[in-house]
Write an enzyme that holds these catalytic residues in place. Structure first.
Site, PDB file in Angstrom:
ATOM      1  CB  SER A 249      70.028  83.882  42.571  1.00 57.51           C
ATOM      2  OG  SER A 249      69.204  84.367  43.611  1.00 57.51           O
ATOM      3  CB  CYS A 304      78.387  85.357  37.783  1.00 57.45           C
ATOM      4  SG  CYS A 304      79.678  86.584  37.770  1.00 57.45           S
TER       5      CYS A 304
HETATM    6  P1  NAD Z   1      71.565  84.051  46.262  1.00 54.79           P
HETATM    7  O1  NAD Z   1      70.683  84.992  45.524  1.00 54.79           O
HETATM    8  O2  NAD Z   1      70.994  82.796  46.763  1.00 54.79           O
HETATM    9  O3  NAD Z   1      72.179  84.804  47.543  1.00 54.79           O
HETATM   10  C1  NAD Z   1      72.739  86.102  47.434  1.00 54.79           C
HETATM   11  C2  NAD Z   1      72.351  86.922  48.643  1.00 54.79           C
HETATM   12  O4  NAD Z   1      70.942  87.165  48.630  1.00 54.79           O
HETATM   13  C3  NAD Z   1      72.661  86.225  49.959  1.00 54.79           C
HETATM   14  O5  NAD Z   1      73.243  87.162  50.823  1.00 54.79           O
HETATM   15  C4  NAD Z   1      71.317  85.725  50.435  1.00 54.79           C
HETATM   16  O6  NAD Z   1      71.202  85.751  51.827  1.00 54.79           O
HETATM   17  C5  NAD Z   1      70.323  86.653  49.796  1.00 54.79           C
HETATM   18  N1  NAD Z   1      69.095  85.960  49.353  1.00 54.79           N
HETATM   19  C6  NAD Z   1      69.004  84.725  48.824  1.00 54.79           C
HETATM   20  N2  NAD Z   1      67.750  84.453  48.448  1.00 54.79           N
HETATM   21  C7  NAD Z   1      67.028  85.521  48.754  1.00 54.79           C
HETATM   22  C8  NAD Z   1      65.652  85.849  48.592  1.00 54.79           C
HETATM   23  N3  NAD Z   1      64.780  85.007  48.047  1.00 54.79           N
HETATM   24  N4  NAD Z   1      65.253  87.063  48.980  1.00 54.79           N
HETATM   25  C9  NAD Z   1      66.107  87.929  49.519  1.00 54.79           C
HETATM   26  N5  NAD Z   1      67.423  87.663  49.691  1.00 54.79           N
HETATM   27  C10 NAD Z   1      67.881  86.493  49.322  1.00 54.79           C
HETATM   28  O7  NAD Z   1      72.833  83.796  45.332  1.00 54.79           O
HETATM   29  P2  NAD Z   1      73.995  82.745  45.582  1.00 54.79           P
HETATM   30  O8  NAD Z   1      73.449  81.380  45.338  1.00 54.79           O
HETATM   31  O9  NAD Z   1      74.666  83.035  46.846  1.00 54.79           O
HETATM   32  O10 NAD Z   1      75.015  83.128  44.402  1.00 54.79           O
HETATM   33  C11 NAD Z   1      74.982  82.545  43.136  1.00 54.79           C
HETATM   34  C12 NAD Z   1      74.267  83.430  42.154  1.00 54.79           C
HETATM   35  O11 NAD Z   1      74.907  84.687  42.105  1.00 54.79           O
HETATM   36  C13 NAD Z   1      74.335  82.885  40.729  1.00 54.79           C
HETATM   37  O12 NAD Z   1      73.099  83.094  40.095  1.00 54.79           O
HETATM   38  C14 NAD Z   1      75.414  83.735  40.074  1.00 54.79           C
HETATM   39  O13 NAD Z   1      75.310  83.865  38.675  1.00 54.79           O
HETATM   40  C15 NAD Z   1      75.178  85.041  40.745  1.00 54.79           C
HETATM   41  N6  NAD Z   1      76.362  85.875  40.688  1.00 54.79           N
HETATM   42  C16 NAD Z   1      76.340  86.929  39.840  1.00 54.79           C
HETATM   43  C17 NAD Z   1      77.462  87.731  39.716  1.00 54.79           C
HETATM   44  C18 NAD Z   1      77.451  88.880  38.783  1.00 54.79           C
HETATM   45  O14 NAD Z   1      78.307  89.750  38.931  1.00 54.79           O
HETATM   46  N7  NAD Z   1      76.537  88.948  37.831  1.00 54.79           N
HETATM   47  C19 NAD Z   1      78.605  87.459  40.471  1.00 54.79           C
HETATM   48  C20 NAD Z   1      78.578  86.374  41.353  1.00 54.79           C
HETATM   49  C21 NAD Z   1      77.445  85.591  41.451  1.00 54.79           C
END
Ligand code: NAD
Length: 519
Positions: A249, A304
């Site tokens: 995210s 995404c």
């Molecule tokens: P997320 O950011 O909640 O989690 C991703 C990772 O970050 C996890 O391993 C989590 O433990 C960690 N994390 C979560 N919140 C955090 C914080 N506040 N501080 C530090 N680390 C943290 O994402 P998600 O919900 O697992 O995945 C969905 C998101 O990922 C969507 O926004 C989607 O668009 C994006 N995404 C982007 C791509 C791309 O290539 N652009 C691909 C897949 C997913």
């Protein structure tokens, strides 16, 4: 049970309330080639999104465990970085084979923990597998440059060397593909790795570790820790970690980019998206509507690169009733059910957020043409299901347009001209993907030239590039310099070393020191 999971017969302290007679398999850490039980006191429950039953418990790794993982990677780097490139290439050949042979096992784990349908879960593995296949060409990809005789008897060589210990932090929506974007590219170049998979569905990453071990990867070359913020902060701050790959995210991505960069690390951060599909009135209607529906609602919109916004140009808006009729026919069910078109969303909280964003659209004046909020799925009453939902008359000022919904919700807009559509898309802060549907080459050309988005499809709804290219999301969807996989991915995981050498026959002694800058 798998090597990476053990069934605990004694209850440990964790945050959920368990019936006394039950316990769930714990997910292990993978450190120095061994699956080890964590000593964590804090654990996270992973639920099957179709039933909300607990599938496994994931530890929030202790500081000592995380240190051990980096230590193992640092130690392994000493020998792994010196192995021949052919040895590393052979590992990729074997890994490719083993992943293929374990496709079903990986896909089942993804469906259980993430919720997507079985064919879609296989696609998740396959798209990652393609990166491994591309890594098999490392002997061409890592070629350096040479310029002999740059001066008399002097030659210049520039070549790429690994960085050291690198780390990856992954999201929940592609539990196999995204880990496979990261560690194969890193290790084939000679780096070693510490991976932190999503705490919401770590199973596929753990199976990949079993397969990597089976493929003959030496101990310590890839290690896995688990957790949330503390594990992320550990990675961002550890002085021995040289580079971080992040996908997830916006909030986490910006934070990790900034914290990691501040600590002198190389960071690549792929983040959120709002992808628009532009529908021209000259498009092939049948094909366009099917493509649009697949890209908006497939994987329950949790991609995404999902096409979450449709911009109908001119008379194309007449196709909306047909779009609704076709969307209604999609079958919502648990991912392993054979007829399922879309499965549940990841959690009750995700469902609640999606429903709130749909309601915000209604409250702000959009029209709800199809409402999937109250869907009931027989046998899976406790699952986090949302059916296909379509909002129309959406404007750029509405929350449902501005925020990433990440669910099976298509917001639609109607505009008069292609220029209007391009303007809306270019004003949106994200730049992950977009698509145009048209039968006119000049229209397609104008669109691809004027649109400020990194990945564009022409009659292709989800233009995720194959790994001989790179994943080139741009603007608000990416922070960093080198993109994921392909040539850019290998650039990310290597640094250049340039050697200038003089080998002269005969007497090379000088009568006095040359103090001017050599030219
Ligand atoms: P997320 O950011 O909640 O989690 C991703 C990772 O970050 C996890 O391993 C989590 O433990 C960690 N994390 C979560 N919140 C955090 C914080 N506040 N501080 C530090 N680390 C943290 O994402 P998600 O919900 O697992 O995945 C969905 C998101 O990922 C969507 O926004 C989607 O668009 C994006 N995404 C982007 C791509 C791309 O290539 N652009 C691909 C897949 C997913």
């Amino acid at each position: 049970l798998n090597c990476h999971r053990t069934l605990c017969l004694t209850l440990k302290q964790h945050r959920s309330v368990w019936p006394r007679f039950m316990s769930a398999a714990t997910t292990k850490l993978f450190i120095n080639g061994k699956f080890v039980e964590s000593h964590a006191t804090d654990w996270i429950d992973v639920h099957n999104p179709a039933t909300n039953e607990v599938v496994t418990r994931v530890p929030k790794s202790t500081q000592a465990e995380m240190e051990k993982a980096v230590e193992a990677a640092k130690e392994a780097f000493k020998s792994w970085s010196k192995t021949s490139i052919l040895t590393r290439q052979q590992l990729m050949f074997r890994l490719q084979n083993i992943i293929k042979a374990n496709m079903k096992r990986l896909a089942d784990s993804i469906t259980t923990e993430q919720g997507k349908t079985t064919p879609d879960a296989e696609g998740d593995v396959l798209r990652g597998l393609q990166v491994v296949e591309h890594c098999c060409s490392v002997t061409s990809l890592q070629l350096g440059e040479t310029l002999p005789s740059i001066s008399k008897d002097m030659d210049l060589h520039s070549y790429r060397v690994p960085l050291g210990v690198c780390a990856g932090i992954t999201p929940f929506n592609f539990p196999a593909m995204i880990p496979l974007w990261m560690f194969p590219a890193a290790i084939v170049c000679g780096n070693t790795y510490v991976m932190k998979p999503s705490e919401r569905d770590p199973g596929a990453a753990m199976i990949l570790m079993e397969l990597l071990k089976e493929a003959g990867c030496p101990d310590g070359v890839v290690n896995v820790i688990h957790g949330q913020h503390e594990a992320v902060n550990f990675i961002c701050d550890h002085p021995d970690i040289r580079a971080i790959s992040f996908v997830g995210s916006d909030q986490a991505g910006k934070y990790i980019y900034e914290r990691g960069s501040r600590n002198g690390k190389r960071v690549q951060s792929n983040m959120g998206a709002k992808n628009h599909g532009v529908i021209m009135p000259d498009a092939n209607k049948e094909n366009t509507l099917n493509q649009l529906i697949g890209a908006a609602f497939g994987a329950a919109g949790q991609r995404c690169m999902a096409l979450s916004t449709a911009v109908f140009v001119g008379e194309a808006k007449q196709w909306l009733p047909d779009l609704i009729e076709r969307s209604k026919k999609l079958k919502v069910n648990a991912g392993h059910e054979p007829e399922a078109d879309l499965g549940p969303v990841i959690s009750p909280a995700a469902k609640q957020k999606i429903c709130e964003l749909i309601q915000s659209g209604v409250d702000e004046g959009a029209q709800l043409l199809l409402d999937g909020r109250n869907i009931k799925v027989p046998k899976y009453e406790k699952g986090n299901f949302v059916g296909p939902t379509v909002l129309t008359n959406v404007t750029p000022a509405m929350r449902c347009y501005k925020e990433e919904i990440f669910g099976p919700v298509l917001v639609t807009m109607c505009v008069d001209t292609l220029d209007d559509a391009i303007q809306i898309i270019n004003q949106n802060p994200y730049g992950n993907g977009t698509a145009i549907f048209t039968t006119n080459g000049a229209t397609a050309r104008k669109f691809t030239q004027e649109i400020d988005v990194g990945q564009i499809g022409v009659n292709v709804p989800i233009p995720v590039p194959l790994p001989m290219f790179s994943f080139t999301g741009s603007r608000g969807s990416f922070m960093g310099d080198s993109n994921f996989y392909g040539k850019a991915g290998l650039n990310f995981y290597t640094q250049w070393k340039t050697v200038t050498q003089l080998w002269r026959e005969g007497d090379v002694s000088h009568s006095r020191a040359a103090v001017a800058m050599p030219v």
